[in-house]
Every structure is written in C-alpha cells, then in structure tokens.
Write a protein that holds these residues in place. Sequence first.
Motif, PDB file in Angstrom:
ATOM      1  N   HIS A 189      -1.962  -1.128  -4.108  1.00 39.55           N
ATOM      2  CA  HIS A 189      -2.930  -0.057  -3.855  1.00 39.55           C
ATOM      3  C   HIS A 189      -2.179   1.259  -3.720  1.00 39.55           C
ATOM      4  CE1 HIS A 189      -6.106  -2.989  -3.005  1.00 39.55           C
ATOM      5  NE2 HIS A 189      -5.149  -3.687  -2.442  1.00 39.55           N
ATOM      6  N   ILE A 190      -2.594   2.254  -4.503  1.00 31.61           N
ATOM      7  CA  ILE A 190      -2.051   3.605  -4.390  1.00 31.61           C
ATOM      8  C   ILE A 190      -3.223   4.517  -4.042  1.00 31.61           C
ATOM      9  CG2 ILE A 190      -0.873   5.507  -5.540  1.00 31.61           C
ATOM     10  CD1 ILE A 190       0.577   3.440  -7.273  1.00 31.61           C
ATOM     11  N   VAL A 217       0.845  -1.195   0.000  1.00 30.44           N
ATOM     12  CA  VAL A 217       0.000   0.000   0.000  1.00 30.44           C
ATOM     13  C   VAL A 217       0.881   1.246   0.000  1.00 30.44           C
ATOM     14  CG1 VAL A 217      -1.761   1.261   1.291  1.00 30.44           C
ATOM     15  CG2 VAL A 217      -1.788  -1.247   1.273  1.00 30.44           C
ATOM     16  N   LEU A 218       0.578   2.174  -0.916  1.00 31.43           N
ATOM     17  CA  LEU A 218       1.302   3.441  -1.013  1.00 31.43           C
ATOM     18  C   LEU A 218       0.316   4.592  -0.876  1.00 31.43           C
ATOM     19  CD1 LEU A 218       4.021   4.907  -1.678  1.00 31.43           C
ATOM     20  CD2 LEU A 218       3.246   4.924  -4.068  1.00 31.43           C
ATOM     21  N   PHE A 252       1.823  -6.677   5.433  1.00 30.93           N
ATOM     22  CA  PHE A 252       1.738  -5.482   4.597  1.00 30.93           C
ATOM     23  C   PHE A 252       3.086  -4.801   4.433  1.00 30.93           C
ATOM     24  CE2 PHE A 252      -2.626  -6.049   5.692  1.00 30.93           C
ATOM     25  CZ  PHE A 252      -3.360  -5.434   4.689  1.00 30.93           C
ATOM     26  N   LEU A 253       3.284  -4.221   3.266  1.00 25.92           N
ATOM     27  CA  LEU A 253       4.363  -3.277   3.013  1.00 25.92           C
ATOM     28  C   LEU A 253       3.668  -1.939   2.818  1.00 25.92           C
ATOM     29  CD1 LEU A 253       7.300  -2.481   2.257  1.00 25.92           C
ATOM     30  CD2 LEU A 253       6.653  -2.940  -0.110  1.00 25.92           C
ATOM     31  N   VAL A 254       4.012  -0.947   3.632  1.00 29.96           N
ATOM     32  CA  VAL A 254       3.335   0.347   3.601  1.00 29.96           C
ATOM     33  C   VAL A 254       4.382   1.437   3.395  1.00 29.96           C
ATOM     34  CG1 VAL A 254       1.795   1.915   4.840  1.00 29.96           C
ATOM     35  CG2 VAL A 254       1.609  -0.557   5.211  1.00 29.96           C
ATOM     36  N   ASP A 255       4.083   2.388   2.512  1.00 31.87           N
ATOM     37  CA  ASP A 255       5.010   3.480   2.218  1.00 31.87           C
ATOM     38  C   ASP A 255       4.200   4.716   1.843  1.00 31.87           C
ATOM     39  OD1 ASP A 255       7.407   4.826   1.803  1.00 31.87           O
ATOM     40  OD2 ASP A 255       7.958   3.707  -0.006  1.00 31.87           O
ATOM     41  N   SER A 256       4.898   5.822   1.652  1.00 30.24           N
ATOM     42  CA  SER A 256       4.258   7.048   1.185  1.00 30.24           C
ATOM     43  C   SER A 256       5.204   7.771   0.241  1.00 30.24           C
ATOM     44  CB  SER A 256       3.878   7.955   2.366  1.00 30.24           C
ATOM     45  OG  SER A 256       5.022   8.359   3.082  1.00 30.24           O
ATOM     46  N   ALA A 257       4.629   8.641  -0.588  1.00 27.55           N
ATOM     47  CA  ALA A 257       5.413   9.400  -1.563  1.00 27.55           C
ATOM     48  C   ALA A 257       4.665  10.684  -1.895  1.00 27.55           C
ATOM     49  CB  ALA A 257       5.640   8.575  -2.831  1.00 27.55           C
ATOM     50  N   GLY A 258       5.383  11.599  -2.508  1.00 27.77           N
ATOM     51  CA  GLY A 258       4.786  12.857  -2.966  1.00 27.77           C
ATOM     52  C   GLY A 258       4.897  12.976  -4.468  1.00 27.77           C
TER      53      GLY A 258
END
Length: 158
Positions: free
Chosen positions: A83-84, A4-5, A35-41
């Motif tokens: 999932h984004i 998930v991002l 889960f692998l969870v991350d964030s980005a801009g």
Amino acid sequence: MKRVLFVCLGNICRSPAAEGVFVHHLIQAGAADRFLVDSAGTGSWHVGRAADPRMRAAASRRGIALTSRARQLELADLERFDHILTMDATNLDHVQTLAQEHRGEPGGQARIEPLVRYCSRFKVLEVPDPYYGSADGFEHVLDLLDDACAGLLQALDV
C-alpha cells in the motif's frame, strides 16, 4: 506481513507524521509486529534529515515519536510495499506516473491511493502541507492523519 508506505513532497512533515501516527495506532492495536511501515518524499531536498521540528513537537504532545529520516521515493518501493498512500493530488500523480513507467516489469503491485480516502470524521480531498503555515496547521494535519490512519487500520482488518 503488510507493508505500508506514506508519501508526501519532502518527507519531513506529512508522510513521517503519517508513519508515526499509523505506528502509534498499530501499537495500540497490538499489531505492530504484522506491519512494515515507512515514509518517503517525491523530492530529494531533505534526504537524511529528521522530520520538521514543529511536526515532531506537535506529534510529541500527542505521545507520538517521529524518528524516521527523510528519503526519496524510489522505483523499488513499488515492489517493496503493498500500500502506497499519498498526501495530495500532486504526490498521487507522481507515484502513479512512476508506476506507469514501471508497468510490464515484475512486481509493482502496490495499491496507490490518497490517504484521506480512509477519513471518516473529516471530508477533505488532501492533507495540506503545513510547512509554510502556522502551528495550527501542524495540529490540523495530525487530526487528519489520526482520522485517516484509524480508518486505514480498520480497512486492513486489524
């Protein structure tokens, strides 16, 4: 493993907070290892920086640590994540445009959608950017993210 991002504009307020809130929910559900969870801009202005100190403080008061460093969304994310989830219409458009440019190549099967689609308590179209607002804005964003992340977790059958 589900990947998930979370995506916002600069990756220093909304998306790192969504990442932290979602991980917090996963830990409470005993599902963090699945889960692998991350964030980005979508922008590169803050690459390498920690989340905004006001957001970190607001999250900390809720027992949520925001430890990620800002990074910019990249084409490989469309292949890396299942999932984004975007924070607003502009972020959604940016990610969808990137996906359209990527269409026809292997991978790129990420489900791209607004995070607020998973809200149950709040009826909003976007997660507002609190960056230029007051402290109340950060609290409101965390309330929205808590609602949406709880709904997302339920939708992912955890």
